[in-house]
Motif scaffolding. Structure first.
Motif, PDB file in Angstrom:
ATOM      1  N   THR A  64      71.400  41.229  80.484  1.00  0.00           N
ATOM      2  CA  THR A  64      70.577  41.292  81.695  1.00  0.00           C
ATOM      3  C   THR A  64      69.499  40.224  81.644  1.00  0.00           C
ATOM      4  O   THR A  64      69.292  39.491  82.614  1.00  0.00           O
ATOM      5  CB  THR A  64      69.929  42.684  81.845  1.00  0.00           C
ATOM      6  N   LEU A  65      68.821  40.114  80.503  1.00  0.00           N
ATOM      7  CA  LEU A  65      67.767  39.108  80.363  1.00  0.00           C
ATOM      8  C   LEU A  65      68.329  37.697  80.451  1.00  0.00           C
ATOM      9  O   LEU A  65      67.826  36.863  81.196  1.00  0.00           O
ATOM     10  CB  LEU A  65      67.035  39.264  79.025  1.00  0.00           C
ATOM     11  N   LYS A  66      69.371  37.415  79.678  1.00  0.00           N
ATOM     12  CA  LYS A  66      69.877  36.056  79.565  1.00  0.00           C
ATOM     13  C   LYS A  66      70.712  35.619  80.769  1.00  0.00           C
ATOM     14  O   LYS A  66      70.499  34.547  81.319  1.00  0.00           O
ATOM     15  CB  LYS A  66      70.717  35.900  78.286  1.00  0.00           C
ATOM     16  N   GLN A  67      71.666  36.431  81.161  1.00  0.00           N
ATOM     17  CA  GLN A  67      72.577  36.005  82.222  1.00  0.00           C
ATOM     18  C   GLN A  67      72.045  36.322  83.613  1.00  0.00           C
ATOM     19  O   GLN A  67      72.243  35.549  84.536  1.00  0.00           O
ATOM     20  CB  GLN A  67      73.950  36.640  82.014  1.00  0.00           C
ATOM     21  N   GLY A  68      71.367  37.440  83.749  1.00  0.00           N
ATOM     22  CA  GLY A  68      70.881  37.821  85.065  1.00  0.00           C
ATOM     23  C   GLY A  68      69.531  37.231  85.401  1.00  0.00           C
ATOM     24  O   GLY A  68      69.393  36.368  86.270  1.00  0.00           O
ATOM     25  N   ILE A  69      68.514  37.669  84.679  1.00  0.00           N
ATOM     26  CA  ILE A  69      67.141  37.286  85.003  1.00  0.00           C
ATOM     27  C   ILE A  69      66.893  35.809  84.704  1.00  0.00           C
ATOM     28  O   ILE A  69      66.309  35.093  85.526  1.00  0.00           O
ATOM     29  CB  ILE A  69      66.141  38.183  84.248  1.00  0.00           C
ATOM     30  N   GLU A  70      67.356  35.337  83.555  1.00  0.00           N
ATOM     31  CA  GLU A  70      67.149  33.930  83.212  1.00  0.00           C
ATOM     32  C   GLU A  70      67.812  33.019  84.245  1.00  0.00           C
ATOM     33  O   GLU A  70      67.207  32.043  84.701  1.00  0.00           O
ATOM     34  CB  GLU A  70      67.693  33.634  81.818  1.00  0.00           C
ATOM     35  N   GLY A  71      69.016  33.350  84.645  1.00  0.00           N
ATOM     36  CA  GLY A  71      69.715  32.545  85.650  1.00  0.00           C
ATOM     37  C   GLY A  71      68.980  32.514  86.979  1.00  0.00           C
ATOM     38  O   GLY A  71      68.842  31.458  87.604  1.00  0.00           O
ATOM     39  N   VAL A 109      61.367  26.875  84.401  1.00  0.00           N
ATOM     40  CA  VAL A 109      61.791  27.912  83.463  1.00  0.00           C
ATOM     41  C   VAL A 109      63.018  27.403  82.706  1.00  0.00           C
ATOM     42  O   VAL A 109      64.017  27.008  83.300  1.00  0.00           O
ATOM     43  CB  VAL A 109      62.120  29.236  84.186  1.00  0.00           C
ATOM     44  N   THR A 110      62.912  27.423  81.371  1.00  0.00           N
ATOM     45  CA  THR A 110      64.033  26.980  80.531  1.00  0.00           C
ATOM     46  C   THR A 110      64.700  28.140  79.804  1.00  0.00           C
ATOM     47  O   THR A 110      65.842  28.034  79.380  1.00  0.00           O
ATOM     48  CB  THR A 110      63.545  25.953  79.475  1.00  0.00           C
ATOM     49  N   GLU A 111      63.968  29.267  79.659  1.00  0.00           N
ATOM     50  CA  GLU A 111      64.504  30.379  78.891  1.00  0.00           C
ATOM     51  C   GLU A 111      63.726  31.652  79.221  1.00  0.00           C
ATOM     52  O   GLU A 111      62.560  31.593  79.608  1.00  0.00           O
ATOM     53  CB  GLU A 111      64.364  30.069  77.400  1.00  0.00           C
ATOM     54  N   VAL A 112      64.377  32.791  79.033  1.00  0.00           N
ATOM     55  CA  VAL A 112      63.728  34.098  79.135  1.00  0.00           C
ATOM     56  C   VAL A 112      63.922  34.799  77.799  1.00  0.00           C
ATOM     57  O   VAL A 112      65.024  34.827  77.262  1.00  0.00           O
ATOM     58  CB  VAL A 112      64.315  34.951  80.287  1.00  0.00           C
ATOM     59  N   ARG A 113      62.835  35.350  77.265  1.00  0.00           N
ATOM     60  CA  ARG A 113      62.892  36.066  75.987  1.00  0.00           C
ATOM     61  C   ARG A 113      62.285  37.452  76.120  1.00  0.00           C
ATOM     62  O   ARG A 113      61.320  37.645  76.853  1.00  0.00           O
ATOM     63  CB  ARG A 113      62.112  35.319  74.909  1.00  0.00           C
ATOM     64  N   ALA A 114      62.820  38.377  75.335  1.00  0.00           N
ATOM     65  CA  ALA A 114      62.252  39.718  75.254  1.00  0.00           C
ATOM     66  C   ALA A 114      60.956  39.647  74.454  1.00  0.00           C
ATOM     67  O   ALA A 114      60.882  38.955  73.449  1.00  0.00           O
ATOM     68  CB  ALA A 114      63.216  40.683  74.589  1.00  0.00           C
ATOM     69  N   ALA A 115      59.947  40.351  74.934  1.00  0.00           N
ATOM     70  CA  ALA A 115      58.656  40.379  74.237  1.00  0.00           C
ATOM     71  C   ALA A 115      58.366  41.779  73.751  1.00  0.00           C
ATOM     72  O   ALA A 115      58.714  42.742  74.354  1.00  0.00           O
ATOM     73  CB  ALA A 115      57.549  39.910  75.156  1.00  0.00           C
TER      74      ALA A 115
END
Length: 191
Positions: A169-176, A185-191
């Motif tokens: 969800t984070l990488k393919q959905g939200i990051e896209g 935005v180059t990347e989304v990471r879990a915090a």
């Protein structure tokens, strides 16, 4: 009163819809019995013994069961606790305190550069209008933590926190989505 139940992408979590507002603003997650002391409802759910997480959304309560728990036995107990709470009109938080509201905030650890204020505003708008409603449908929430050097930091809550597909969800959905609308935005990471 009738409480609907929905499955979530997280097999350990069910979403319960009481047909009335749960939280008037924000969300609140309880990950242990100590946290749950702030809410009589969360405390009652944890007292069932097999509950490992409770999440209050706008119009739903997500309940996460421990590993190997049989939902067919736990579900009626959860529904009973929820019915007792909503029929009685009891307050959601101890003393009627609304301190349980979680408002999305930026953490110092992931603080954004003030020069990126316009980018951060775009990111927050997309999260609020496109991402949070979709995540709420799955029984959870997503909290913005910060933006630094092209990386957006987010925290998943509720059913989404322990979901096997949360990384996707984070990488393919939200990051896209964010990369599409906000080229910085180059990347989304879990915090």
């Amino acid at each position: 009163m009738f409480i609907e139940t929905e499955t979530t992408p997280n097999p350990a979590t069910l979403k319960f819809l009481p047909g009335e507002p749960v939280m008037t603003a924000g969300t609140r997650e309880f990950t242990n019995e100590e946290d749950a002391e702030a809410s009589p409802l969360a405390g009652a759910l944890f007292s069932l013994g097999d509950v490992t997480g409770v999440f209050f959304g706008r119009d739903f309560v997500s309940v996460t069961a421990g590993e190997g728990v049989d939902w067919s036995a736990l579900k009626p107990q959860v529904v009973s606790v929820l019915l007792d709470h909503f029929v009685s009109g009891s307050p959601l938080f101890a003393g009627g305190d609304a301190s349980g509201i979680a408002v999305p905030t930026e953490d110092d650890e992931f603080a954004s550069d003030p020069a990126d204020a316009d980018i951060v505003d775009q990111i927050k708008e997309l999260i609020e209008t496109r991402v949070r409603p979709a995540v709420a449908n799955d029984g959870g929430d997503i909290i913005y933590r910060g933006f630094r050097e092209g990386v957006v930091y987010l925290t998943m809550q509720g059913a989404c926190a322990g979901c096997p597909s949360s990384s996707a969800t984070l990488k393919q959905g939200i990051e896209g989505l964010l990369k599409h609308y906000v080229p910085e935005v180059t990347e989304v990471r879990a915090a």
